[in-house]
Design an enzyme around this catalytic site. Structure first.
Site, PDB file in Angstrom:
ATOM      1  N   LYS A 107       1.822  22.948 126.188  1.00 53.11           N
ATOM      2  CA  LYS A 107       0.961  24.111 126.417  1.00 53.11           C
ATOM      3  C   LYS A 107      -0.496  23.729 126.183  1.00 53.11           C
ATOM      4  CE  LYS A 107       4.685  27.273 125.190  1.00 53.11           C
ATOM      5  NZ  LYS A 107       5.300  28.056 124.100  1.00 53.11           N
ATOM      6  N   LYS A 190      -3.082  30.987 125.667  1.00 49.35           N
ATOM      7  CA  LYS A 190      -2.694  31.809 124.504  1.00 49.35           C
ATOM      8  C   LYS A 190      -3.070  31.133 123.189  1.00 49.35           C
ATOM      9  CE  LYS A 190       1.093  29.322 123.364  1.00 49.35           C
ATOM     10  NZ  LYS A 190       1.459  28.768 122.058  1.00 49.35           N
TER      11      LYS A 190
END
Ligand code: 13P
Length: 329
Positions: A107, A190
């Site tokens: 990520k 995020k």
């Protein structure tokens, strides 16, 4: 049909947990960079550095030899932190069988190029179907047996469906999507917002304030995500809102931890030196603000995080107007 052989690259917490899941279904090799740790995992069926309290399936093989790990694989999952992914794939490239899918478990964005991990995969391993698995997946909780779900995004639906069979368990459910860009950009973004929320928690902000910051973060994430080609519904799903929520509130999140400690006044270098893992958001933040500027997308929260991490802004300044004031004072 024989079940596919799996190689998982990267023996951090998430790589180890995903390899433990696939090893329950099919032959799985976990590649660890450190030969000593690889030998320990092989011999003791434990990963004492990252998941000390968990027994790994005895069928899970471990090696520090990259060629050996990927040689017979029908699918490769890559769980190497974004700064090292390209190098590891380059080293594996000569040994990977043609056309097998390569799935990112990472990520983050590549520093400098600001490329997504599936773009890096496509460059280093052209012709291989590239995908991404992402969702609210705190590795430790999945190892503990708590229920969780994730999205596997790939352009080829039938390949994604085939891979569901090596990932799904009674407690881990994988949904498929073809929105690779949306799922991947959500996973990278995020982390930036988890740092923002952590800052507030470290500074003593209220729960209403936290919910406000998370909600506005989702808005920023969706705006940039759709500007770069993701679909709006992806950002409301597991890889978007789901992962944003867990990373912003879980005490296990590395990114939130960085924010909390900054909020408490510890210097960034000290916080990072004390961690034995990578908090991807620290490096992603600058890339995100540049991307937002290029696309003309306003991202005030990401900007504040960038100001703290990269431009010496005091943390209190970031939460100006958002901290408690005793009524009457
Ligand atoms: P951290 O990298 O902040 O630990 O986030 C974990 C995560 O991605 C949960 O889905």
């Amino acid at each position: 049909l024989r079940s596919p052989s799996v190689a998982v690259l990267g023996g951090g917490t998430w790589g180890t947990v995903v390899a433990s899941i696939t090893a329950r279904h099919t032959g799985t090799v976990l590649w660890l960079r450190d030969p000593e740790l690889a030998a320990t995992v092989r011999e003791t069926h434990r990963n004492p550095r990252y998941l000390p309290e968990f027994d790994l399936p005895p069928t899970l093989r471990a090696t520090a030899d990259l060629a050996e790990a990927v040689r017979d694989a029908d699918v490769v999952f890559a769980a190497v932190p974004s700064p090292y992914l390209r190098r590891v794939l380059e080293a594996a490239a000569g040994h990977v069988r043609p056309l097998i899918p390569v799935i990112s478990l990472v990520k983050g964005l590549e520093q400098g190029t600001r490329k997504r991990m599936t773009e890096v995969i496509a460059e280093v391993l052209p012709g291989h179907p590239a995908g991404v698995l992402s969702g609210p997946n705190i590795a430790r909780e999945i190892a503990q047996g708590y229920a969780a779900a994730a999205t596997l995004a790939m352009p080829h639906h039938h390949t994604a469906q085939a891979l569901q069979t090596v990932l799904n368990t009674a407690r881990y459910r994988v949904y498929t999507s073809d929105d690779v860009i949306g799922v991947e950009i959500a996973g990278a973004l995020k982390n930036v917002f988890a740092i923002a929320v952590g800052l507030g928690d470290g500074l003593g902000a209220g729960d209403n304030t936290r919910a406000m910051v998370i909600t506005r973060s989702l808005h920023e994430l969706t705006r940039l995500g759709t500007a770069v080609g993701g679909r709006p519904e992806t950002f409301a799903g597991l890889a978007g809102m789901g992962d944003l929520i867990v990373t912003c509130v879980s005490p296990h999140s590395r990114n939130r931890h960085v924010g909390v400690e900054l909020g408490r006044g510890r210097p960034l270098s000290q916080i990072l030196a004390a961690m034995n893992q990578v908090a991807e958001g620290v490096k992603t933040t600058a890339a995100v603000t540049k991307l937002a500027a290029e696309r003309g997308v306003e991202m005030p929260i990401a900007h504040e995080v960038d100001a703290v991490l990269n431009h010496g802004q005091p943390v209190e300044q970031t939460y100006r107007g958002l901290l408690r004031v005793i009524p009457g004072h």
